[in-house]
Design an enzyme around this catalytic site. Structure first.
Site, PDB file in Angstrom:
ATOM      1  N   SER A  60      86.489  28.343  27.225  1.00 18.72           N
ATOM      2  CA  SER A  60      85.340  28.696  28.061  1.00 18.72           C
ATOM      3  C   SER A  60      84.601  27.460  28.558  1.00 18.72           C
ATOM      4  O   SER A  60      84.415  26.498  27.818  1.00 18.72           O
ATOM      5  CB  SER A  60      84.373  29.565  27.244  1.00 18.72           C
ATOM      6  OG  SER A  60      83.169  29.757  27.956  1.00 18.72           O
TER       7      SER A  60
ATOM      8  N   TYR B  45      83.098  29.002  35.831  1.00 15.60           N
ATOM      9  CA  TYR B  45      82.169  29.730  36.700  1.00 15.60           C
ATOM     10  C   TYR B  45      81.879  28.800  37.866  1.00 15.60           C
ATOM     11  O   TYR B  45      81.289  27.726  37.665  1.00 15.60           O
ATOM     12  CB  TYR B  45      80.850  30.029  35.981  1.00 15.60           C
ATOM     13  CG  TYR B  45      80.918  31.073  34.887  1.00 15.60           C
ATOM     14  CD1 TYR B  45      81.042  32.425  35.202  1.00 15.60           C
ATOM     15  CD2 TYR B  45      80.822  30.722  33.548  1.00 15.60           C
ATOM     16  CE1 TYR B  45      81.088  33.394  34.204  1.00 15.60           C
ATOM     17  CE2 TYR B  45      80.865  31.683  32.547  1.00 15.60           C
ATOM     18  CZ  TYR B  45      80.997  33.013  32.893  1.00 15.60           C
ATOM     19  OH  TYR B  45      81.033  33.968  31.904  1.00 15.60           O
TER      20      TYR B  45
ATOM     21  N   THR C 185      86.135  32.884  36.837  1.00 15.64           N
ATOM     22  CA  THR C 185      85.534  34.179  36.495  1.00 15.64           C
ATOM     23  C   THR C 185      84.677  34.647  37.663  1.00 15.64           C
ATOM     24  O   THR C 185      83.689  34.003  38.017  1.00 15.64           O
ATOM     25  CB  THR C 185      84.697  34.053  35.211  1.00 15.64           C
ATOM     26  OG1 THR C 185      85.555  33.610  34.161  1.00 15.64           O
ATOM     27  CG2 THR C 185      84.080  35.393  34.821  1.00 15.64           C
TER      28      THR C 185
ATOM     29  N   ARG D  82      72.110  42.323  28.752  1.00 16.87           N
ATOM     30  CA  ARG D  82      72.533  42.572  27.364  1.00 16.87           C
ATOM     31  C   ARG D  82      71.321  43.010  26.539  1.00 16.87           C
ATOM     32  O   ARG D  82      70.494  42.175  26.135  1.00 16.87           O
ATOM     33  CB  ARG D  82      73.142  41.313  26.757  1.00 16.87           C
ATOM     34  CG  ARG D  82      74.030  40.521  27.730  1.00 16.87           C
ATOM     35  CD  ARG D  82      75.481  40.838  27.597  1.00 16.87           C
ATOM     36  NE  ARG D  82      76.283  40.288  28.683  1.00 16.87           N
ATOM     37  CZ  ARG D  82      76.800  39.051  28.709  1.00 16.87           C
ATOM     38  NH1 ARG D  82      76.574  38.216  27.722  1.00 16.87           N
ATOM     39  NH2 ARG D  82      77.561  38.671  29.720  1.00 16.87           N
TER      40      ARG D  82
ATOM     41  N   LYS E 246      89.758  35.797  37.456  1.00 20.45           N
ATOM     42  CA  LYS E 246      89.399  36.688  36.334  1.00 20.45           C
ATOM     43  C   LYS E 246      88.284  37.642  36.757  1.00 20.45           C
ATOM     44  O   LYS E 246      87.273  37.199  37.325  1.00 20.45           O
ATOM     45  CB  LYS E 246      88.931  35.831  35.142  1.00 20.45           C
ATOM     46  CG  LYS E 246      88.488  36.627  33.921  1.00 20.45           C
ATOM     47  CD  LYS E 246      88.230  35.685  32.744  1.00 20.45           C
ATOM     48  CE  LYS E 246      87.956  36.429  31.452  1.00 20.45           C
ATOM     49  NZ  LYS E 246      86.581  36.870  31.292  1.00 20.45           N
TER      50      LYS E 246
ATOM     51  N   HIS F 189      85.074  41.762  31.744  1.00 20.62           N
ATOM     52  CA  HIS F 189      84.298  40.813  30.936  1.00 20.62           C
ATOM     53  C   HIS F 189      83.974  41.415  29.571  1.00 20.62           C
ATOM     54  O   HIS F 189      82.902  41.196  29.003  1.00 20.62           O
ATOM     55  CB  HIS F 189      83.006  40.441  31.679  1.00 20.62           C
ATOM     56  CG  HIS F 189      82.499  39.048  31.434  1.00 20.62           C
ATOM     57  ND1 HIS F 189      82.540  38.062  32.374  1.00 20.62           N
ATOM     58  CD2 HIS F 189      81.936  38.483  30.344  1.00 20.62           C
ATOM     59  CE1 HIS F 189      81.999  36.955  31.878  1.00 20.62           C
ATOM     60  NE2 HIS F 189      81.642  37.191  30.631  1.00 20.62           N
TER      61      HIS F 189
HETATM   62  C1  LIG Z   1      80.960  36.683  22.994  1.00 20.21           C
HETATM   63  C2  LIG Z   1      81.711  36.670  24.278  1.00 20.21           C
HETATM   64  C3  LIG Z   1      81.592  35.578  25.119  1.00 20.21           C
HETATM   65  C4  LIG Z   1      82.307  35.545  26.306  1.00 20.21           C
HETATM   66  N1  LIG Z   1      82.228  34.444  27.087  1.00 20.21           N
HETATM   67  C5  LIG Z   1      82.931  34.384  28.238  1.00 20.21           C
HETATM   68  C6  LIG Z   1      82.917  33.220  29.021  1.00 20.21           C
HETATM   69  O1  LIG Z   1      82.287  32.219  28.681  1.00 20.21           O
HETATM   70  N2  LIG Z   1      83.612  33.235  30.182  1.00 20.21           N
HETATM   71  C7  LIG Z   1      84.327  34.326  30.588  1.00 20.21           C
HETATM   72  O2  LIG Z   1      84.942  34.310  31.646  1.00 20.21           O
HETATM   73  N3  LIG Z   1      84.391  35.443  29.830  1.00 20.21           N
HETATM   74  C8  LIG Z   1      83.722  35.486  28.665  1.00 20.21           C
HETATM   75  N4  LIG Z   1      83.803  36.602  27.896  1.00 20.21           N
HETATM   76  C9  LIG Z   1      84.708  37.693  28.284  1.00 20.21           C
HETATM   77  C10 LIG Z   1      86.100  37.475  27.689  1.00 20.21           C
HETATM   78  O3  LIG Z   1      86.762  36.422  28.335  1.00 20.21           O
HETATM   79  C11 LIG Z   1      87.004  38.720  27.835  1.00 20.21           C
HETATM   80  O4  LIG Z   1      87.029  39.130  29.174  1.00 20.21           O
HETATM   81  C12 LIG Z   1      86.600  39.868  26.937  1.00 20.21           C
HETATM   82  O5  LIG Z   1      86.056  39.422  25.721  1.00 20.21           O
HETATM   83  C13 LIG Z   1      87.817  40.741  26.666  1.00 20.21           C
HETATM   84  O6  LIG Z   1      87.488  41.850  25.951  1.00 20.21           O
HETATM   85  P1  LIG Z   1      87.644  42.011  24.337  1.00 20.21           P
HETATM   86  O7  LIG Z   1      86.514  41.230  23.740  1.00 20.21           O
HETATM   87  O8  LIG Z   1      87.496  43.480  24.169  1.00 20.21           O
HETATM   88  O9  LIG Z   1      89.006  41.498  23.956  1.00 20.21           O
HETATM   89  C14 LIG Z   1      83.106  36.646  26.689  1.00 20.21           C
HETATM   90  C15 LIG Z   1      83.226  37.743  25.830  1.00 20.21           C
HETATM   91  C16 LIG Z   1      82.543  37.759  24.634  1.00 20.21           C
HETATM   92  C17 LIG Z   1      82.712  38.946  23.722  1.00 20.21           C
HETATM   93  C1  LIG Z   2      76.891  32.450  27.949  1.00 21.95           C
HETATM   94  C2  LIG Z   2      77.731  33.022  29.044  1.00 21.95           C
HETATM   95  C3  LIG Z   2      77.836  32.048  30.153  1.00 21.95           C
HETATM   96  C4  LIG Z   2      79.049  33.411  28.479  1.00 21.95           C
HETATM   97  C5  LIG Z   2      79.573  34.729  28.889  1.00 21.95           C
HETATM   98  O1  LIG Z   2      80.275  34.845  29.826  1.00 21.95           O
HETATM   99  C6  LIG Z   2      79.271  35.899  28.097  1.00 21.95           C
HETATM  100  O2  LIG Z   2      78.446  35.827  27.178  1.00 21.95           O
HETATM  101  O3  LIG Z   2      79.835  36.954  28.374  1.00 21.95           O
END
Ligand SMILES: Cc1cc2nc3c(=O)[nH]c(=O)nc-3n(C[C@H](O)[C@H](O)[C@H](O)COP(=O)(O)O)c2cc1C
Ligand SMILES: CC(C)CC(=O)C(=O)O
Length: 368
Positions: free
Chosen positions: A112, A140, A166, A175, A234, A258
């Site tokens: 990330s 991003y 993304t 959230r 994405k 996401h």
């Molecule tokens: C705690 C957390 C942080 C995430 N941070 C990012 C991120 O920084 N960038 C991004 O593109 N997606 C982020 N995502 C989305 C994940 O890349 C992904 O799409 C998602 O977690 C997939 O679903 P799952 O958690 O059910 O496997 C985040 C998801 C979670 C749960």
């Molecule tokens: C802190 C954010 C930039 C990370 C993210 O994509 C998320 O928390 O889903």
């Protein structure tokens, strides 16, 4: 819990429970939570349970081969690590532990942009385990092209093999858990390390990650012109966007909502997948993440035309519960389950699976 509820404990659910006992409750909410009423979050998992696999028999398929090729990188399993922010809140080793375990498992890590470890350190940790470890950088696009360019150069210098842009975050998702907990900033001692020393950042400090509703296909085209790295888009859910992305020269798509953290009314990703595959599956690889929790989920997505699938939260559960060993357990469990399910389906590899092998529970099986 009843015997037929489908909720028997698994390695992943046990790691999740253990993670829950180890994490600060505020950070657990950040990792586990979704947007608004958390409908998309719940539906990602539920939608897989509404689907069944029709096995084929007596095909002499032999032992299963779980390997796939992703943008030229060989992955030992059709599961990659989706990008998740702030992993040092889950475990002191954070992104380094995830990088080592993912490299050892022989699959692709998407690191990330919002990591609490700089991308160069993440790639170095992965390469120390496996010289050809594949690490892709999640980006991003920033409203300032200079900032985006600096991040791209950082990822290139670190040896990342692709940029994962993304596109589902024109604004930050709402959230409710984080609002309730007042969690809006990293605690002291943690920082989004990739955002350090960028144009406009305070001396020695970090720039905030900006989400911008002004971004368009023009910005993606600009990025393509500014790098030789392949681009994975994405957050694709609409088939017309998938076609447009293919026309724009994107190397692969990642069907994602996401993890239910952005648009709460978004469909479950496995329900969006077939239309995207129908639109562009013959032109470029289609990946998926969201709600993948078992080998059956993986094989369902592969049969529907995905080349590979990503896991976000399961990796965080492993990391929070047991550090590097926990991430390794998650990936090994999924690999073993995928091999087992492929064999039970009469498939040697994902190429043997066909769309008609996925049916909707409760509707019976249509004639093929
Ligand atoms: C705690 C957390 C942080 C995430 N941070 C990012 C991120 O920084 N960038 C991004 O593109 N997606 C982020 N995502 C989305 C994940 O890349 C992904 O799409 C998602 O977690 C997939 O679903 P799952 O958690 O059910 O496997 C985040 C998801 C979670 C749960
Ligand atoms: C802190 C954010 C930039 C990370 C993210 O994509 C998320 O928390 O889903």
């Amino acid at each position: 819990m009843t015997a037929d509820s489908g909720d028997a404990p698994t390695v992943l659910s046990e790691l999740r429970e253990k993670a829950g006992t180890r994490l600060d409750p505020v950070h657990r909410d950040f990792f586990e939570g979704g947007a608004d009423a958390e409908i998309a979050l719940a539906e990602n998992e539920r939608a897989f349970r509404r689907l069944a696999l029709l096995p084929r028999i007596l095909r002499g398929s032999g032992p299963a081969d779980t390997a796939v090729t992703l943008l030229g990188d060989r992955a030992a399993l059709p599961v990659f690590v989706s990008p998740t922010a702030f992993q040092r809140l889950a475990h002191p080793d954070g992104e380094l532990a995830t990088a080592r375990a993912t490299a050892a498992a022989g699959t692709v890590l998407i690191t990330s942009m919002a990591s609490t470890t700089a991308v160069a350190e993440v790639t170095a940790a992965a390469r120390a385990v496996r010289a050809d470890a594949a690490v892709w950088f999640q980006l991003y696009l920033q409203p300032s092209p200079e900032v985006t360019d600096a991040l791209v150069r950082r990822a290139e210098r670190a040896g990342c093999g692709a940029l994962v842009v993304t596109a589902d975050s024109p604004v930050f998702g709402h959230r409710a858990r984080d609002d309730r907990n007042g969690f809006h900033d990293l605690p002291a001692g943690f920082a989004a390390e990739n955002m350090r020393d960028l144009p406009g950042a305070p001396q020695g400090g970090t720039l905030d990650i900006a989400m911008s509703p002004g971004l368009s296909w023009d910005d993606l085209r600009r990025l393509r012109a500014a790098t030789r790295l392949p681009i994975v888009l994405k957050g694709v859910l609409h088939p017309d966007d998938a076609r447009r992305a293919a026309d724009e020269g994107v190397a692969a798509l990642l069907v994602s909502n996401h993890g239910g953290r952005q648009l709460d009314a978004a469909p479950a990703t496995v329900e969006a997948l077939p239309a995207v595959v129908a639109a562009v599956g013959d032109r470029l690889p289609v990946l998926l993440d969201g709600g993948v929790r078992s080998g059956s989920d993986v094989v369902i997505a592969l049969a529907l035309g995905a080349t590979a699938v990503g896991v976000g939260r399961p990796v965080l559960w492993g990391l929070a519960a047991e550090g590097e060993a926990g991430v390794a357990r998650v990936l090994e469990q999924l690999r073993a389950e995928v091999a087992h399910v492929l064999t039970l389906c009469g498939a040697r590899d994902s190429g043997d699976l066909t769309r008609d092998q996925v049916v909707v529970r409760g509707l019976g099986v249509a004639e093929c």
